[in-house]
Design an enzyme around this catalytic site. Sequence first.
Site, PDB file in Angstrom:
ATOM      1  N   TYR A   1      37.523  41.990  38.253  1.00 21.17           N
ATOM      2  CA  TYR A   1      36.462  41.022  38.315  1.00 21.17           C
ATOM      3  C   TYR A   1      35.398  41.679  39.221  1.00 21.17           C
ATOM      4  O   TYR A   1      35.595  42.627  40.073  1.00 21.17           O
ATOM      5  CB  TYR A   1      36.983  39.746  39.105  1.00 21.17           C
ATOM      6  CG  TYR A   1      35.801  38.707  39.518  1.00 21.17           C
ATOM      7  CD1 TYR A   1      35.588  37.840  38.309  1.00 21.17           C
ATOM      8  CD2 TYR A   1      35.319  38.526  40.621  1.00 21.17           C
ATOM      9  CE1 TYR A   1      34.659  36.954  38.563  1.00 21.17           C
ATOM     10  CE2 TYR A   1      34.558  37.416  40.673  1.00 21.17           C
ATOM     11  CZ  TYR A   1      34.272  36.831  39.482  1.00 21.17           C
ATOM     12  OH  TYR A   1      33.119  35.590  39.849  1.00 21.17           O
TER      13      TYR A   1
ATOM     14  N   LYS B   1      39.457  28.265  37.921  1.00 17.93           N
ATOM     15  CA  LYS B   1      39.715  28.482  36.569  1.00 17.93           C
ATOM     16  C   LYS B   1      40.749  27.492  36.097  1.00 17.93           C
ATOM     17  O   LYS B   1      40.666  26.267  36.198  1.00 17.93           O
ATOM     18  CB  LYS B   1      40.137  29.876  36.245  1.00 17.93           C
ATOM     19  CG  LYS B   1      38.966  30.919  36.986  1.00 17.93           C
ATOM     20  CD  LYS B   1      37.572  30.959  36.389  1.00 17.93           C
ATOM     21  CE  LYS B   1      36.660  31.578  37.445  1.00 17.93           C
ATOM     22  NZ  LYS B   1      37.031  32.976  37.881  1.00 17.93           N
TER      23      LYS B   1
HETATM   24  C1  LIG Z   1      36.681  33.885  38.913  1.00 20.72           C
HETATM   25  C2  LIG Z   1      37.444  34.935  38.970  1.00 20.72           C
HETATM   26  C3  LIG Z   1      37.459  35.606  40.279  1.00 20.72           C
HETATM   27  C4  LIG Z   1      36.316  34.981  41.460  1.00 20.72           C
HETATM   28  O1  LIG Z   1      37.097  33.478  41.786  1.00 20.72           O
HETATM   29  P1  LIG Z   1      35.844  32.458  42.317  1.00 20.72           P
HETATM   30  O2  LIG Z   1      36.737  31.343  42.401  1.00 20.72           O
HETATM   31  O3  LIG Z   1      34.781  32.416  41.266  1.00 20.72           O
HETATM   32  O4  LIG Z   1      35.372  33.065  43.864  1.00 20.72           O
HETATM   33  C5  LIG Z   1      38.175  36.566  40.694  1.00 20.72           C
HETATM   34  N1  LIG Z   1      39.330  36.974  39.852  1.00 20.72           N
HETATM   35  C6  LIG Z   1      39.283  36.747  38.583  1.00 20.72           C
HETATM   36  C7  LIG Z   1      40.157  37.156  37.783  1.00 20.72           C
HETATM   37  C8  LIG Z   1      38.530  35.218  38.185  1.00 20.72           C
HETATM   38  O5  LIG Z   1      38.378  34.941  36.864  1.00 20.72           O
END
Ligand SMILES: *Cc1c(COP(=O)(O)O)cnc(C)c1O
Length: 395
Positions: A114, A211
């Site tokens: 990320y 997510k």
């Molecule tokens: C989206 C995501 C993040 C960051 O998370 P947020 O909730 O947007 O701060 C970190 N790692 C992965 C694999 C992600 O998909």
Amino acid sequence: MAKRPSQKGDSTRAVHGGERERRYGDAVTTPIFQTSTFVFQDTEELCAYQEGRLERDEYGRYGNPTWRAVEEKIAELEGAESAVLFASGMAAATTTFLALLPKGGHLVTTSDCYRRTRQFCEEYLTKLDVETTVIEPANTEKLAEALRDDTTLFFTESPTNPYLRVIDVAEAARVARARGARVMIDSTFATPVNQCPLEDGADLVIHSATKYLGGHNDLLAGVVAGPKAVVDPIREAVGVLGAILDAHPAWLLLRGLKTLALRMERHNATAQRVAEWLEAHPRVRRVWYPGLASHPDHAMAARQMRGFGGVVTFELDADFDATVRFVDGCRLPHLAPSLGGVESLIEMPATMSYWDKTPQQRAAYGITDSLVRFSCGIEDADDLLADLSQSLDAA
Ligand SMILES: *Cc1c(COP(=O)(O)O)cnc(C)c1O
């Protein structure tokens, strides 16, 4: 496929975890505790709490019954002793790094990662003289070479973004532990329904709950889970750094989690179908999905995971402009960052996360102009395939 060792099923834990033992006003659900602070009867009660004779809430930055229910539900799903909630996935990662890494320490992470996490390592951890070694993903031999006597942590996503590389967690844990380093797995793309890294030997598991855990594209949150002794200093750090989740999105997350196993079943099934369909399509050059035999980590993933997730990454046999026409021509998936919600989302990494990079820099990160990341929602697979098909034909 890997089997889950523990007794109760995923859906049972998703519905009842963290909630069944507590009842507020005889309600079946946990309320939103929209309060910034908590009242003590008198100084005697306050002192009992301060001396550790009484467990209760004190002030909103240190705890709230709504988020405790979420933490316990996720801990049950991950098979963890303890879990701590944050305002976002990034807050979870940065707070955990700050809590665990000593000044001048050493961290190992992977290139397929990320983007903001990598930025934190490069621009912020360096202020504490923490050095980061970046290795290629899913490679435990490279991990063994990168580990040093002063390495505190190996941090990797599994599956990674966007190529969905899968690391052998048990082997990574064995290699890291031999050198005194802890292993933290970002399991955002998998969820505890598809894999439990702690059961495979990882020390910590982290999620962007924005997510799949939330699952409805309507909140941001993060969580870290693991043994209490490792999680406690991280919980202490969030109380100091303050990146806590408000009670209202915590409640939305609690609600979303109840259908996690149901949703993952659909995400897994749809993504497998979409990946197979794309792989057979003449306008598609290559597909990355751990459920395909052609994926470099398919065998590993099949041993370690119970499902392969809802994200499919693919490269069109087309240039940048034609790829843009394809993405813009899709009518069901929205063009948006993020993944893991009920609505399908589509994006080109070259115009999204890597927009500000030169073509050379993008190439160094392995991001090509015709790369597309598709997060399958829970719409009917037939409708999604029909839409992808019309847009591929038109592009
Ligand atoms: C989206 C995501 C993040 C960051 O998370 P947020 O909730 O947007 O701060 C970190 N790692 C992965 C694999 C992600 O998909």
